[in-house]
Design a protein around this motif. Structure first.
Motif, PDB file in Angstrom:
ATOM      1  N   VAL A 127      -0.743  -9.020  -2.366  1.00  0.00           N
ATOM      2  CA  VAL A 127      -2.035  -9.081  -2.284  1.00  0.00           C
ATOM      3  C   VAL A 127      -2.873  -8.791  -1.191  1.00  0.00           C
ATOM      4  N   ARG A 128      -2.699  -9.767   0.006  1.00  0.00           N
ATOM      5  CA  ARG A 128      -3.132  -9.242   1.175  1.00  0.00           C
ATOM      6  C   ARG A 128      -3.145  -8.009   1.665  1.00  0.00           C
ATOM      7  N   ARG A 129      -2.107  -7.357   1.472  1.00  0.00           N
ATOM      8  CA  ARG A 129      -1.966  -5.834   2.166  1.00  0.00           C
ATOM      9  C   ARG A 129      -2.888  -5.138   1.232  1.00  0.00           C
ATOM     10  N   ILE A 130      -2.903  -5.343  -0.079  1.00  0.00           N
ATOM     11  CA  ILE A 130      -3.935  -4.347  -0.861  1.00  0.00           C
ATOM     12  C   ILE A 130      -5.368  -4.764  -0.376  1.00  0.00           C
ATOM     13  N   GLN A 131      -5.621  -6.012  -0.066  1.00  0.00           N
ATOM     14  CA  GLN A 131      -6.917  -6.284   0.428  1.00  0.00           C
ATOM     15  C   GLN A 131      -7.101  -5.445   1.548  1.00  0.00           C
ATOM     16  N   SER A 132      -6.222  -5.533   2.568  1.00  0.00           N
ATOM     17  CA  SER A 132      -6.519  -4.865   4.027  1.00  0.00           C
ATOM     18  C   SER A 132      -6.528  -3.204   3.664  1.00  0.00           C
ATOM     19  N   ILE A 133      -5.933  -2.618   2.686  1.00  0.00           N
ATOM     20  CA  ILE A 133      -5.789  -1.318   2.397  1.00  0.00           C
ATOM     21  C   ILE A 133      -7.336  -1.017   1.853  1.00  0.00           C
ATOM     22  N   LEU A 134      -7.955  -1.903   1.010  1.00  0.00           N
ATOM     23  CA  LEU A 134      -9.252  -1.780   0.194  1.00  0.00           C
ATOM     24  C   LEU A 134     -10.305  -1.839   1.466  1.00  0.00           C
ATOM     25  N   MET A 161       4.993   4.125   2.272  1.00  0.00           N
ATOM     26  CA  MET A 161       5.561   2.872   2.226  1.00  0.00           C
ATOM     27  C   MET A 161       5.230   2.207   1.189  1.00  0.00           C
ATOM     28  N   TYR A 162       6.160   1.329   0.712  1.00  0.00           N
ATOM     29  CA  TYR A 162       6.004   0.517  -0.441  1.00  0.00           C
ATOM     30  C   TYR A 162       4.898  -0.725  -0.074  1.00  0.00           C
ATOM     31  N   VAL A 163       3.974  -1.173  -0.861  1.00  0.00           N
ATOM     32  CA  VAL A 163       2.978  -2.213  -0.863  1.00  0.00           C
ATOM     33  C   VAL A 163       3.690  -3.273  -1.542  1.00  0.00           C
ATOM     34  N   CYS A 164       4.139  -3.131  -2.691  1.00  0.00           N
ATOM     35  CA  CYS A 164       4.359  -3.875  -3.928  1.00  0.00           C
ATOM     36  C   CYS A 164       5.999  -3.674  -4.290  1.00  0.00           C
ATOM     37  N   SER A 165       6.966  -4.339  -3.606  1.00  0.00           N
ATOM     38  CA  SER A 165       8.207  -4.165  -3.776  1.00  0.00           C
ATOM     39  C   SER A 165       8.719  -4.402  -5.168  1.00  0.00           C
ATOM     40  N   CYS A 166       7.823  -5.613  -5.921  1.00  0.00           N
ATOM     41  CA  CYS A 166       8.130  -5.919  -7.262  1.00  0.00           C
ATOM     42  C   CYS A 166       8.201  -4.605  -8.372  1.00  0.00           C
ATOM     43  N   PHE A 167       7.157  -4.136  -7.960  1.00  0.00           N
ATOM     44  CA  PHE A 167       6.795  -2.797  -9.121  1.00  0.00           C
ATOM     45  C   PHE A 167       6.909  -1.470  -8.288  1.00  0.00           C
ATOM     46  N   GLY A 168       7.523  -1.464  -7.031  1.00  0.00           N
ATOM     47  CA  GLY A 168       7.554  -0.107  -6.351  1.00  0.00           C
ATOM     48  C   GLY A 168       6.299   0.628  -6.195  1.00  0.00           C
ATOM     49  N   VAL A 169       5.123   0.010  -5.937  1.00  0.00           N
ATOM     50  CA  VAL A 169       3.804   0.505  -5.699  1.00  0.00           C
ATOM     51  C   VAL A 169       3.592   0.963  -4.221  1.00  0.00           C
ATOM     52  N   THR A 170       3.451   2.068  -4.217  1.00  0.00           N
ATOM     53  CA  THR A 170       3.466   2.593  -2.768  1.00  0.00           C
ATOM     54  C   THR A 170       1.622   2.478  -2.105  1.00  0.00           C
ATOM     55  N   GLU A 171       1.501   2.569  -0.725  1.00  0.00           N
ATOM     56  CA  GLU A 171       0.168   2.517  -0.287  1.00  0.00           C
ATOM     57  C   GLU A 171      -0.607   3.908  -0.578  1.00  0.00           C
ATOM     58  N   ALA A 172       0.182   4.889  -0.665  1.00  0.00           N
ATOM     59  CA  ALA A 172      -0.685   6.072  -1.469  1.00  0.00           C
ATOM     60  C   ALA A 172      -1.231   5.791  -2.847  1.00  0.00           C
ATOM     61  N   GLN A 173      -0.552   4.926  -3.538  1.00  0.00           N
ATOM     62  CA  GLN A 173      -0.803   4.854  -5.097  1.00  0.00           C
ATOM     63  C   GLN A 173      -2.025   3.766  -5.041  1.00  0.00           C
ATOM     64  N   VAL A 174      -1.982   2.881  -4.141  1.00  0.00           N
ATOM     65  CA  VAL A 174      -3.094   1.964  -3.964  1.00  0.00           C
ATOM     66  C   VAL A 174      -4.385   2.673  -3.541  1.00  0.00           C
ATOM     67  N   LYS A 175      -4.198   3.554  -2.783  1.00  0.00           N
ATOM     68  CA  LYS A 175      -5.149   4.159  -2.128  1.00  0.00           C
ATOM     69  C   LYS A 175      -5.983   5.184  -3.217  1.00  0.00           C
ATOM     70  N   LYS A 176      -5.117   5.754  -3.930  1.00  0.00           N
ATOM     71  CA  LYS A 176      -5.141   6.571  -4.961  1.00  0.00           C
ATOM     72  C   LYS A 176      -6.315   5.964  -5.969  1.00  0.00           C
ATOM     73  N   HIS A 177      -5.796   4.877  -6.329  1.00  0.00           N
ATOM     74  CA  HIS A 177      -6.590   3.849  -7.388  1.00  0.00           C
ATOM     75  C   HIS A 177      -7.851   3.517  -6.758  1.00  0.00           C
ATOM     76  N   ALA A 178      -8.003   3.287  -5.508  1.00  0.00           N
ATOM     77  CA  ALA A 178      -9.122   2.841  -4.841  1.00  0.00           C
ATOM     78  C   ALA A 178     -10.045   4.079  -4.947  1.00  0.00           C
TER      79      ALA A 178
END
Length: 84
Positions: A42-49, A1-18
């Motif tokens: 940004v709020r979605r990223i905050q909730s993932i973190l 699932m995409y978290v950031c549509s502007c840059f095509g960043v997925t939830e999995a990518q955000v979790k990996k960076h975390a």
């Protein structure tokens, strides 16, 4: 699932960076640009973190010599200057 549509960043990518140590949306942004265009993710990223995802930071002065003032002279383990 995409978290950031502007840059095509997925939830999995955000979790990996975390997992790799990014603890804030700003740190995620520096890794993959997510959150730097429209900002709607940004709020979605905050909730993932989530809360407590980051290791606790040490106080800024921990591990450094403490400077004390005595009679206007700063001490860092040296003898105070004699008063005139």
């Amino acid at each position: 699932m995409y978290v950031c549509s502007c840059f095509g960043v997925t939830e999995a990518q955000v979790k990996k960076h975390a997992e790799d140590g990014a603890c804030t949306p700003r740190q995620i942004a520096s890794q993959c640009k997510a959150g730097t265009d429209c900002g709607s993710c940004v709020r979605r990223i905050q909730s993932i973190l989530g809360r407590g995802a980051c290791p606790r930071r040490e106080p800024a002065d921990q591990g450094r010599p403490i400077l004390a003032k005595l009679g206007g002279a700063e001490l860092d383990g040296a003898e105070p200057a004699a008063a005139a």
